[in-house]
Each structure stands twice: as structure tokens, then as C-alpha cells.
Write a protein that holds these residues in place. Structure first.
Motif, PDB file in Angstrom:
ATOM      1  N   LYS A  40       0.837  -1.212   0.000  1.00 31.33           N
ATOM      2  CA  LYS A  40       0.000   0.000   0.000  1.00 31.33           C
ATOM      3  C   LYS A  40       0.871   1.262   0.000  1.00 31.33           C
ATOM      4  CE  LYS A  40      -4.006  -2.274   0.756  1.00 31.33           C
ATOM      5  NZ  LYS A  40      -5.041  -2.467  -0.263  1.00 31.33           N
ATOM      6  N   ASP A  41       1.961   1.244   0.777  1.00 39.25           N
ATOM      7  CA  ASP A  41       2.835   2.427   0.838  1.00 39.25           C
ATOM      8  C   ASP A  41       3.456   2.710  -0.534  1.00 39.25           C
ATOM      9  OD1 ASP A  41       4.396   0.113   0.954  1.00 39.25           O
ATOM     10  OD2 ASP A  41       5.848   0.919   2.399  1.00 39.25           O
ATOM     11  N   ASN A  42       3.920   1.652  -1.191  1.00 38.41           N
ATOM     12  CA  ASN A  42       4.511   1.762  -2.524  1.00 38.41           C
ATOM     13  C   ASN A  42       3.506   2.365  -3.510  1.00 38.41           C
ATOM     14  OD1 ASN A  42       6.986   1.242  -3.691  1.00 38.41           O
ATOM     15  ND2 ASN A  42       6.842  -0.964  -3.414  1.00 38.41           N
ATOM     16  N   ALA A  43       2.281   1.869  -3.456  1.00 38.89           N
ATOM     17  CA  ALA A  43       1.239   2.310  -4.399  1.00 38.89           C
ATOM     18  C   ALA A  43       0.874   3.774  -4.171  1.00 38.89           C
ATOM     19  CB  ALA A  43       0.005   1.426  -4.270  1.00 38.89           C
ATOM     20  N   ARG A  44       0.759   4.169  -2.909  1.00 37.83           N
ATOM     21  CA  ARG A  44       0.413   5.582  -2.620  1.00 37.83           C
ATOM     22  C   ARG A  44       1.473   6.517  -3.196  1.00 37.83           C
ATOM     23  NH1 ARG A  44       0.269   3.776   2.962  1.00 37.83           N
ATOM     24  NH2 ARG A  44      -1.827   2.967   3.361  1.00 37.83           N
ATOM     25  N   ASN A  45       2.736   6.192  -2.938  1.00 34.69           N
ATOM     26  CA  ASN A  45       3.815   7.058  -3.444  1.00 34.69           C
ATOM     27  C   ASN A  45       3.843   7.068  -4.963  1.00 34.69           C
ATOM     28  OD1 ASN A  45       4.772   7.909  -0.964  1.00 34.69           O
ATOM     29  ND2 ASN A  45       6.133   6.152  -0.734  1.00 34.69           N
ATOM     30  N   LEU A  46       3.605   5.907  -5.562  1.00 35.42           N
ATOM     31  CA  LEU A  46       3.651   5.810  -7.030  1.00 35.42           C
ATOM     32  C   LEU A  46       2.552   6.655  -7.673  1.00 35.42           C
ATOM     33  CD1 LEU A  46       5.076   4.363  -9.369  1.00 35.42           C
ATOM     34  CD2 LEU A  46       3.375   2.560  -9.196  1.00 35.42           C
TER      35      LEU A  46
ATOM     36  N   THR B   4      13.837  -1.495   0.888  1.00 32.70           N
ATOM     37  CA  THR B   4      13.750  -1.820  -0.542  1.00 32.70           C
ATOM     38  C   THR B   4      12.325  -1.593  -1.034  1.00 32.70           C
ATOM     39  OG1 THR B   4      15.501  -3.466  -0.372  1.00 32.70           O
ATOM     40  CG2 THR B   4      14.036  -3.682  -2.244  1.00 32.70           C
ATOM     41  N   ALA B   5      12.221  -1.119  -2.287  1.00 29.95           N
ATOM     42  CA  ALA B   5      10.888  -0.942  -2.882  1.00 29.95           C
ATOM     43  C   ALA B   5      10.968  -1.133  -4.388  1.00 29.95           C
ATOM     44  CB  ALA B   5      10.363   0.457  -2.571  1.00 29.95           C
ATOM     45  N   GLY B   6       9.855  -1.591  -4.975  1.00 35.85           N
ATOM     46  CA  GLY B   6       9.770  -1.727  -6.429  1.00 35.85           C
ATOM     47  C   GLY B   6       9.796  -3.166  -6.894  1.00 35.85           C
ATOM     48  N   SER B   7       9.949  -3.347  -8.210  1.00 36.55           N
ATOM     49  CA  SER B   7       9.968  -4.703  -8.771  1.00 36.55           C
ATOM     50  C   SER B   7      10.833  -4.714 -10.031  1.00 36.55           C
ATOM     51  CB  SER B   7       8.545  -5.149  -9.127  1.00 36.55           C
ATOM     52  OG  SER B   7       8.152  -4.550 -10.341  1.00 36.55           O
ATOM     53  N   CYS B  13      11.373  -0.332 -11.287  1.00 41.86           N
ATOM     54  CA  CYS B  13      12.760  -0.459 -10.828  1.00 41.86           C
ATOM     55  C   CYS B  13      12.736  -0.952  -9.386  1.00 41.86           C
ATOM     56  CB  CYS B  13      13.471   0.897 -10.907  1.00 41.86           C
ATOM     57  SG  CYS B  13      12.763   2.176  -9.876  1.00 41.86           S
ATOM     58  N   ILE B  14      13.855  -1.539  -8.963  1.00 43.48           N
ATOM     59  CA  ILE B  14      13.993  -1.892  -7.550  1.00 43.48           C
ATOM     60  C   ILE B  14      15.037  -0.957  -6.964  1.00 43.48           C
ATOM     61  CG2 ILE B  14      14.821  -3.609  -5.898  1.00 43.48           C
ATOM     62  CD1 ILE B  14      13.754  -5.757  -7.529  1.00 43.48           C
ATOM     63  N   ILE B  15      14.662  -0.323  -5.885  1.00 41.60           N
ATOM     64  CA  ILE B  15      15.621   0.570  -5.224  1.00 41.60           C
ATOM     65  C   ILE B  15      15.851   0.092  -3.796  1.00 41.60           C
ATOM     66  CG2 ILE B  15      16.058   2.920  -4.390  1.00 41.60           C
ATOM     67  CD1 ILE B  15      14.816   3.995  -6.875  1.00 41.60           C
ATOM     68  N   THR B  75       9.670   5.391  -1.050  1.00 42.49           N
ATOM     69  CA  THR B  75       9.186   4.236  -0.269  1.00 42.49           C
ATOM     70  C   THR B  75      10.354   3.494   0.380  1.00 42.49           C
ATOM     71  OG1 THR B  75       7.387   4.001  -1.868  1.00 42.49           O
ATOM     72  CG2 THR B  75       7.715   2.179  -0.333  1.00 42.49           C
ATOM     73  N   ALA B  76      11.447   3.311  -0.371  1.00 42.07           N
ATOM     74  CA  ALA B  76      12.599   2.592   0.185  1.00 42.07           C
ATOM     75  C   ALA B  76      13.150   3.333   1.412  1.00 42.07           C
ATOM     76  CB  ALA B  76      13.678   2.443  -0.885  1.00 42.07           C
TER      77      ALA B  76
END
Lengths: 291, 83
Positions: A40-46, B4-7, B13-15, B75-76
Motif C-alpha cells: 500500500k505504501d509503494n502504491a500511494r507514493n507511485l 527496498t521498494a519496487g519490482s 525499478c527496484i531501489i 518508499t525505500a
């Protein structure tokens, strides 16, 4: 005014960056079912970063489906996602109380962030209790449309979802009447069998014939047909212009009533014609020289 | 401390961000020949904006837009700080 609303999963960059390519009138960036709890955190920022760069690029409305009021993700969703780059919050499992809670929260966030516009609310009606409250929900401030959530609703009612859609007839009708009464947009549930074209087309035409004004899609391949189904036809637009022209002439001649193509025209017919022309202009279905 | 975040999906990207005693940025990108410097500048600017210093940032990029790289970096960092 909208016809098609396309759901886009909130954590998939390849889908998000192509969201505006399919001529949907609105994009619903999804933070709820399409996003794992751990992401959820990833999606909000994206979504926030994408909209900060792209929200004004096309004449498309940007909506966000947040997680349900009272759940563990609700407050962060609102705090991080509400900005001048979005037009409305799509609220799952909505009822009178949750819409009122969201309304208050949006007022506070708009003040604290000094937003330049009002963020609207589009409740999803997907519980039996919400169907019973639908008139009240439609009347609440900020609400600009209601979405029928067919999957959750049929689960709640314990009835099988069919391609004929008879099990949704009552719910569709309730939503259509409530929306018409409060001059907001009735939005049909998406057709979830993505590759059943004939079922999808039948379902869409059925919703339009009942009085729905728009429909959600979970796949871009549905957008073109939805836009067509919820737009006035060429014949309807031509007829509408004839009615408006005939009305002008009748007024000049001091006539109270008149006919077009042999049929008597009265006030509701004129109002319907004006509405058709407005819709046709909004969706670029008329050229300037036709006006 | 690490986040870490992403894919590794296309357009993503993965960061990975790791706390250390100096700043270091490592970029492995499918479009590195053209965009390495632009990606590096984006990361430097985002770290400045967030007032983050002394971290190692490792980027494995599959053709992500700037907004995606920035979002994954944020996020990372948030995940690193949450540990």
C-alpha cells in the motif's frame, strides 16, 4: 459528466503510465483490492508522484479508490493521496456514516493543505444495507455519482452473479433513481469476464437501457464500447438539433406548440434535446460547424 | 538499516537504500547508456528534498519513468526509517 471509468491497479507502473491512452473519461487508480497490504505504501507514493507530473496532461478525471473507512490503511491513504491533482475519492463499502466521515476528513485536509479545489466523493454501493440507504447517500455533500459494486453486493445477498444480470435489476434500478433524483451520475458495475465480448456488450446495453449513465471497466478493451453505449447516437444528435431549431422558429412565430418529423414537441422533449446536445459537445461528438 | 521498494517488471525499478557513513549511488539500468546521468541527478535531488544523507542507493532499473524512480526511492527510504 462521464461515460467510462477505468480501474488501474495502483502499484503497476506499466499500467499507470498508459492509463490515459484508452479514452476513458475517468481513471480510478486503485489502492484497495488491486494492491497487496504489504504494498500500500509503494502504491500511494507511485500514484502521488505520477499524478504530480501527469494529472493535467489530458482532459481525464483522476479518481482514487482508497481503502475502507475505519480500516488500517484509510488515514494514510487520505493523508498521502489527497491533492489538487485528484478530482474524487472512490469509497468502497460505502454507507451514510462512512461517507459523512470521509466528507469531514476531506474538509480538514483541504484546509490544512490549502487545496484550490473541492475533492468529490463517489461511493461504491456494494452492501445490502447500502442499497437500503442509497437515497440518503446520493443526497450527501460532495457526492457526484454512485458506483454499483456488483461482485461484493451479490456476495452479500448470497446470489449467483450471472451474465444476464437479473440478480442486479433491483439494485441497478434503486441506484439509477437515486442518482436521477439528485442529478448525479449512476455508474454501473464492471463486467468482470474480460474476454466474453458478447456478454459484456449485452450487459452494457442493458445497463444503458435501464438508465445507467456510465460504466466501470477493469480492462481497457471495454472502454470504446462503453463510450459508444453511453453516448447519444448520430441520429439522436441530429434530431436534437432539429428540435432546438424548431423551438427557436416556433418562438419567433409566437407558437406555443410545434411538431418535428410529425411528432408533437413539448417541454420535456426540448429539455431532452438540450441534454443530448450538451452531452454530444462534452464528448466531442459534434463538429463546430454543426452547432 | 535498509529499505527496498519496487519490482523487476518492465517500466519499474527496484531501489535499495542502506544507511552508511557516506553517500553512494549505484545504477544498473536497461537504458543506462542514455539516462544514467538523468537517473543519478533525480536521486541526488530527491535525497536533498527529503534531507537524507549518508546512504547507499542501489537502483536496478527496467525503464522506469522519473516519477516511478522517485516514488520507489521515497518508499525505500520510508521503509528503511521504519526499521
Amino acid at each position: 459528466m462521464m461515460r467510462s471509468l477505468l480501474f488501474i491497479p495502483g502499484n503497476l507502473p506499466n499500467m499507470i503510465q498508459n492509463a490515459y491512452l484508452f479514452d476513458a473519461d475517468a481513471i480510478i487508480f486503485d489502492l484497495e483490492d488491486a494492491v497487496l497490504p504489504s504494498e500500500k505504501d509503494n502504491a500511494r507514493n507511485l500514484i502521488r508522484e505520477f499524478l504530480s507530473k501527469n494529472s493535467n496532461k489530458k482532459n481525464t478525471l483522476n479518481f482514487i479508490r482508497i481503502n475502507e473507512v475505519g480500516g488500517e490503511f484509510y488515514k494514510d491513504d487520505l493523508e498521502l493521496i489527497v491533492s489538487d491533482n485528484i478530482d474524487a475519492i472512490v469509497l468502497p463499502k460505502a454507507n451514510v456514516s462512512s461517507v459523512q466521515t470521509l466528507e469531514r476528513a476531506l474538509s480538514n485536509i483541504e484546509k490544512s493543505k490549502e487545496l484550490q479545489k473541492m475533492i468529490h466523493i463517489i461511493p461504491i454501493i456494494e452492501q445490502a444495507t447500502s442499497i437500503l440507504q442509497v437515497d440518503q447517500i446520493a443526497s450527501l455533500p460532495r457526492v457526484i455519482g454512485l458506483i454499483l459494486g456488483g461482485e461484493d453486493l451479490t456476495k452479500d445477498v448470497e446470489v449467483k452473479r450471472t451474465s444476464e444480470g437479473n440478480e442486479l435489476l433491483y439494485s441497478r434500478s434503486r441506484i439509477i433513481m437515486a442518482c436521477a433524483a439528485y442529478k448525479i451520475t449512476s455508474i454501473d458495475t464492471p463486467y468482470t469476464d474480460v474476454y466474453d465480448d458478447s456478454g459484456f456488450e449485452k450487459d452494457t446495453l442493458n445497463a444503458a437501457a435501464l438508465g445507467m449513465k456510465a460504466k466501470c471497466a477493469i480492462h481497457p478493451r471495454h472502454i470504446e464500447f462503453i463510450n459508444q453505449a453511453f453516448s447519444p447516437t448520430k441520429e439522436e444528435i441530429e434530431h436534437a438539433y432539429k428540435v432546438v431549431e424548431a423551438k427557436k422558429n416556433a418562438e419567433l412565430e409566437g407558437k406555443g406548440s410545434f411538431t418535428v418529423d410529425g411528432k408533437m414537441v413539448d417541454k420535456p422533449v426540448v429539455e431532452r434535446a438540450i441534454n443530448v446536445i450538451e452531452k454530444a459537445k462534452k464528448f466531442n461528438l459534434v463538429k463546430d460547424d454543426e452547432e | 538499516m535498509k529499505g527496498t521498494a519496487g519490482s523487476k517488471e518492465s517500466s519499474d525499478c527496484i531501489i535499495t537504500v542502506t544507511k552508511q557513513d557516506h553517500q553512494e549511488i549505484l545504477i544498473d539500468s536497461v537504458v543506462g547508456a542514455f539516462f544514467h546521468d538523468q537517473i543519478k541527478l533525480l536521486i541526488i535531488n530527491t535525497l536533498k528534498e527529503l534531507k537524507v544523507e549518508n546512504v547507499k542507493v542501489e537502483v536496478i532499473d527496467r525503464g522506469a519513468l522519473d516519477s516511478t524512480i522517485k516514488a520507489r526511492l521515497i518508499t525505500a527510504i520510508e521503509r528503511m526509517n521504519a526499521l
